[in-house]
Design an enzyme around this catalytic site. Structure first.
Site, PDB file in Angstrom:
ATOM      1  CB  THR A 121      21.418   9.359  18.287  1.00  0.00           C
ATOM      2  OG1 THR A 121      20.746  10.434  17.642  1.00  0.00           O
ATOM      3  CG2 THR A 121      21.944   9.891  19.613  1.00  0.00           C
ATOM      4  CE1 TYR A 145      18.129   9.100  22.672  1.00  0.00           C
ATOM      5  CE2 TYR A 145      18.486  10.593  20.824  1.00  0.00           C
ATOM      6  CZ  TYR A 145      18.372   9.315  21.329  1.00  0.00           C
ATOM      7  OH  TYR A 145      18.508   8.241  20.491  1.00  0.00           O
TER       8      TYR A 145
HETATM    9  N1  UFG Z   1       8.285  17.749  13.554  1.00  0.00           N
HETATM   10  C1  UFG Z   1       7.214  18.567  13.255  1.00  0.00           C
HETATM   11  N2  UFG Z   1       5.972  18.172  13.657  1.00  0.00           N
HETATM   12  C2  UFG Z   1       5.742  17.003  14.328  1.00  0.00           C
HETATM   13  C3  UFG Z   1       6.854  16.178  14.627  1.00  0.00           C
HETATM   14  C4  UFG Z   1       8.104  16.586  14.222  1.00  0.00           C
HETATM   15  O1  UFG Z   1       7.384  19.641  12.649  1.00  0.00           O
HETATM   16  O2  UFG Z   1       4.594  16.709  14.679  1.00  0.00           O
HETATM   17  C5  UFG Z   1       9.641  18.147  13.116  1.00  0.00           C
HETATM   18  C6  UFG Z   1      10.637  18.289  14.265  1.00  0.00           C
HETATM   19  O3  UFG Z   1      10.574  19.563  14.837  1.00  0.00           O
HETATM   20  C7  UFG Z   1      11.943  17.974  13.568  1.00  0.00           C
HETATM   21  C8  UFG Z   1      11.563  16.960  12.482  1.00  0.00           C
HETATM   22  O4  UFG Z   1      10.154  17.108  12.307  1.00  0.00           O
HETATM   23  O5  UFG Z   1      12.423  19.119  12.944  1.00  0.00           O
HETATM   24  C9  UFG Z   1      11.845  15.530  12.881  1.00  0.00           C
HETATM   25  O6  UFG Z   1      11.300  15.291  14.165  1.00  0.00           O
HETATM   26  P1  UFG Z   1      11.128  13.825  14.790  1.00  0.00           P
HETATM   27  O7  UFG Z   1      10.420  14.008  16.090  1.00  0.00           O
HETATM   28  O8  UFG Z   1      10.504  12.911  13.810  1.00  0.00           O
HETATM   29  O9  UFG Z   1      12.620  13.337  14.992  1.00  0.00           O
HETATM   30  P2  UFG Z   1      13.833  14.021  15.774  1.00  0.00           P
HETATM   31  O10 UFG Z   1      14.783  14.548  14.721  1.00  0.00           O
HETATM   32  O11 UFG Z   1      13.401  14.975  16.821  1.00  0.00           O
HETATM   33  O12 UFG Z   1      14.436  12.799  16.580  1.00  0.00           O
HETATM   34  C10 UFG Z   1      14.644  11.539  15.998  1.00  0.00           C
HETATM   35  C11 UFG Z   1      14.703  10.496  17.105  1.00  0.00           C
HETATM   36  C12 UFG Z   1      15.903  10.745  17.978  1.00  0.00           C
HETATM   37  C13 UFG Z   1      17.137  10.870  17.127  1.00  0.00           C
HETATM   38  C14 UFG Z   1      16.947  11.928  16.083  1.00  0.00           C
HETATM   39  C15 UFG Z   1      18.122  12.071  15.161  1.00  0.00           C
HETATM   40  O13 UFG Z   1      13.526  10.542  17.886  1.00  0.00           O
HETATM   41  O14 UFG Z   1      16.034   9.663  18.869  1.00  0.00           O
HETATM   42  O15 UFG Z   1      15.826  11.581  15.285  1.00  0.00           O
HETATM   43  O16 UFG Z   1      17.915  13.231  14.365  1.00  0.00           O
HETATM   44  F1  UFG Z   1      18.185  11.211  17.903  1.00  0.00           F
END
Ligand code: UFG
Length: 328
Positions: A121, A145
């Protein structure tokens, strides 16, 4: 036959369809803790797949699997993958993602299976020092993670040197969208990811979408991510497997679109596609979130011949179709 661990999950199941479309034989190994039996049944209706329910912690399950099937290579998806949850419960992540993977690798060695494609990742990079992020960018994860995935990357390097176990490590960025025929899709319980959460605020009454943090140093104050389509990502896994088969050489590739979008931009595209005035609330930052992540994926393009074909619009459109199917 290719073993797909976590094949009942989101990215694993889309990769199974890609492999079936390319005439590969697959066996799925999944404990169904986050994957779904409905997904396995759908895959069974698409092609001739084998499914074994089992756990990476149960060496007997692994031994049965490797002795029952003639496995030539493994594509290893099975892992927990939520950044925030990993900050709250790192034990769960180290046990599952590191010890579970070690059990798998040790069983592979025992059965002389020496090829693996591993889901890593962009979370292993931490807060980027330079953008876009290429494979040589320093790796300093800011959440457990990312640490678990980086630990496995280290184990894979050592196992290559000592045991000639060859690996392709795919460091993917954010994944979006669903099967273009809406047979399978992104289905997490609970859902924490951005795009499905915005879309759920359309399909589920009274659900208000929350933006986590509007004070980041970005153009509109919200986090920037690189959203790669899940079918394109599935294709990257097939190409990685074929490269490994042909070259028998370990390597590492970023998989992303090389474009970053803010949370607010994604929200606006969702509003357009769903033609809905989605309810939104601005709240504080979520633990473990780096402000900006987007890829330099030139290496995958040049060496694997991979190119992302779908647009963000395609991803959100298919995600919306799937979300409607889930709530029907
Ligand atoms: N976000 C919101 N509201 C929500 C959900 C997410 O504002 O309800 C924001 C988060 O704070 C973040 C962005 O949207 O800034 C993306 O969040 P996600 O939860 O969709 O994804 P993440 O970037 O946290 O994580 C995902 C995968 C991980 C991986 C990562 C790589 O879940 O396994 O992408 O960036 F490592």
């Amino acid at each position: 036959m290719i073993l797909i661990t976590g094949g009942a999950g989101y990215i694993g199941s889309h990769t199974v369809i890609n492999l079936l479309n390319n005439n590969y034989e697959v066996v799925i190994f999944d404990n169904l803790s986050t994957g779904h039996i409905e997904t396995v049944n759908m895959l069974k209706s698409i092609g001739d797949i084998k499914f074994e329910q089992g756990d990476l912690f149960n060496i007997k399950d692994l031994e049965n699997l490797f002795s029952k099937y003639d496995i030539e290579a493994v594509i290893h998806f099975a892992a927990f993958s939520l950044v925030e949850e990993s900050c709250i419960n790192p034990q769960k992540y180290y046990i599952n993602n590191v010890i579970g993977t070690l059990n798998l690798l040790n069983t592979m060695l025992k059965y002389n299976v020496k090829k693996i494609v591993f889901s890593s990742t962009c979370a292993t990079y931490g807060v980027p020092k330079t953008l876009p992020i290429d494979e040589n960018h320093p790796q300093n994860p800011i959440n457990p993670y990312g640490n678990t995935k980086l630990t496995v990357e280290g184990i894979l390097k050592d196992y290559d040197k000592a045991y000639e176990l060859k690996s392709i490590i795919l460091r993917y960025f954010n994944v979006a969208g669903c099967d273009h025929l809406t047979r399978i899709g992104e289905w997490h319980i609970p859902e924490t990811h951005l795009i499905p959460n915005i879309l759920k605020s359309v399909t589920e009454k009274d659900k208000v979408f929350k933006i986590f943090g509007t004070d980041y140093d970005t153009k509109d104050g919200t986090c920037i991510r690189d959203y790669v389509n899940v079918e394109d990502l599935a294709e990257a896994h097939r190409l990685a497997f074929e490269y490994l088969n042909k070259k028998n050489k370990s390597d590492i590739f970023n998989i992303g679109t090389e474009k970053g979008n803010t949370v607010k931009e994604i929200f606006d595209i969702c509003k357009k596609i769903t033609n809905t005035n989605i309810k939104v609330e601005e709240t504080q930052r979520r633990a473990g979130d780096p402000p900006i992540l987007y890829a330099n994926a030139k290496k995958a393009k040049e060496i694997l011949g991979w190119t992302p074909k779908k647009t963000l619009y395609d991803s959100i459109k298919t995600a919306f179709e799937w979300q409607r199917k889930l709530t029907d």
